[in-house]
Design an enzyme around this catalytic site. Sequence first.
Site, short mmCIF file in Angstrom:
data_model
loop_
_atom_site.label_atom_id
_atom_site.label_comp_id
_atom_site.label_asym_id
_atom_site.label_seq_id
_atom_site.Cartn_x
_atom_site.Cartn_y
_atom_site.Cartn_z
N GLY A 169 0.99 -1.41 -0.03
CA GLY A 169 -0.03 -0.07 0.25
C GLY A 169 0.87 1.25 0.05
N SER A 170 0.58 3.08 1.00
CA SER A 170 1.26 3.74 0.38
C SER A 170 2.44 3.54 1.14
CB SER A 170 0.39 4.48 1.22
OG SER A 170 -0.83 4.87 0.94
N THR A 171 2.70 2.74 1.54
CA THR A 171 4.49 2.57 2.21
C THR A 171 5.28 1.80 1.16
OG1 THR A 171 3.99 -0.25 2.89
CG2 THR A 171 3.56 2.04 4.71
N ALA A 172 4.26 1.97 -0.05
CA ALA A 172 5.96 2.49 -0.95
C ALA A 172 5.65 3.47 -1.85
CB ALA A 172 4.82 0.33 -1.49
N LYS A 173 5.12 4.18 -1.35
CA LYS A 173 5.16 5.60 -1.90
C LYS A 173 6.77 5.98 -1.52
CE LYS A 173 0.34 6.47 -1.95
NZ LYS A 173 -1.02 7.71 -1.35
#
Length: 592
Positions: A304-308
């Site tokens: 999820g957003s932890t990959a941004k």
Amino acid sequence: MIPDYKKRKPNNSRPSSGTASYRYRFLALNFVFAVVAVVLMVRAIQLQVVESGFLQREGASRYQRTVTVNAYRGAILDRNGEVLAMSAPVRSVWVNPQKLQMTIEQASKLASYLGFDRRVLEKKIRKNAGQTFLYLKRQVPIETARSIEKLGIAGLELEKAYKRYYPEVDSAAHVVGFTNLDGKGIDGCEMQYDAWLKGQPGKKEVIRSAKGGVIENVQFLKTPVSGHDLELSIDSRLQYVVYESLMKAVRYHHAKSASAVVLSVPSGEILAMSNYPSYNPNFRSGSVDARYRNRAATDEFEPGSTAKPFAIAAALEQGLITTNSVISTSPGTLRIGKKTIRDHRNYGNLDVAGILRHSSNVGASKLALMMPYRDLYDAYVKVGFGQPSGSFFPGEATGNLDFLQRPHKIEQAALSYGYGLSTTVLQLARAYLPIANHGRLPQLTLRPGGSESLQINQVMSATVADQVRGMLEGVIDRKRGGTGSRAAVPGYRVAGKTGTVHKNSRGQYMEDKYIALFAGMIPASRPRLVMVVMVDRPSAGEYYGGSVAAPIFSYVMRRAVRILNIPPDALNGQQREPILQARSDEPNKVEL
């Protein structure tokens, strides 16, 4: 009157036939005795000289035995020398059913000591009546074994053995693992380092009595060699704090499970790796279920957003943007083909730090679409996605990051906000190390000393890593609307990223089931620790990473900085202490 000897005539008659017969019998008897003596002498010489070796071997085969002497298995220690696993002497009770002799009273007492019903014990022995060796029970405590020995049962033996004990119980179970009854490691570090720990068993000759008991140790044929102690990078103090926080969070949020990993930034050492629910390795059931799985290393999920941060780092590396670049996210949606990417609301124009602070899917997607797909893909591979972490932990998953030959734009955009790839908690924590470590990516290890002797790769420039880390500090800024404000730690600068992911089941996303994530580092000015938290399926109302996973980070790090003596870098900062108390209406639930 004096006898007249002169008048007596000499007796010249021959002996009678009876006297001669007696003499012949006497001579015959002497001859027989002589023959018997010669035969006995010859036989004695044959037995004592000619056949002595054979007879000695036959006698030894009946009363002399070669038995195995178990070796002491090495202990497992944490980085401070605290015992995580150790072997203690016990006894295994076995019988020779063909020689077993015991009264009903002895059988009743034996069954009681072994925890059996007498009828069950007798049935087991009858069932194996044709055998010469039968274990009744293994790993019996010494005191119990002494009581059994006093029963004096013929055909029953006590074998020296060792039993594994785990003082940290369930908090370190998934890391340490366990052994089977034979002392072989079958999970965790017990399995991974089994050859180092197990040692080499010895052999000795003993003389047994007619009842089967050992009456004399003859000699050692092979001396047992004890196994080596194993020191891990784990800090048992920190390990317990992590386990405790996960347990409280799962209970409070009615979650299915939770996992977390804490890494040392400079070295890549795994300081803590924990899951809840867990199990007690000292008292395991026969079945193996999900509790035994080290989910932090084996279970995959979309980050999820932890990959941004990695998509933003790729854009910065290629010079497509600067830290001052502004991206329009209006109207809060982005249409690509038949798919629509949505933000939580319309954030309008955002700088690059704002995309992370507000976790804008639209902003991250626009950045990802600026670059060739291959460059984006390579940026993710460099930080370790889809690659082994280097810990060599048994059963560790490598995640999934397939290279698409002809990717659709929606697939490229989805990669920027953590969909279309899978990872583990351990792997995600490693991916954050370059951001905390000036672009350097060490290999993970469970041994103290870290990657000093291992290769450390420079996977992004130090400038870009430091810029991204500075942006991640804004995610913790409550005044600026950061989604990770509940991860704050008083007196310390914190950098991190929240994530909230829909669960994927059989290729379909479930609208009402989520994974809450937080990845962070402390102190942000010069990170010493990286921690990733994952909570699976919180169902008590809250499910966002910022409200479920971030407080766990804060709770653990407040204690970790004291345990590890990490000096503060923001003494003037004011942060809110997370609540950690039982609800009055739910005494078995703890609020985190």
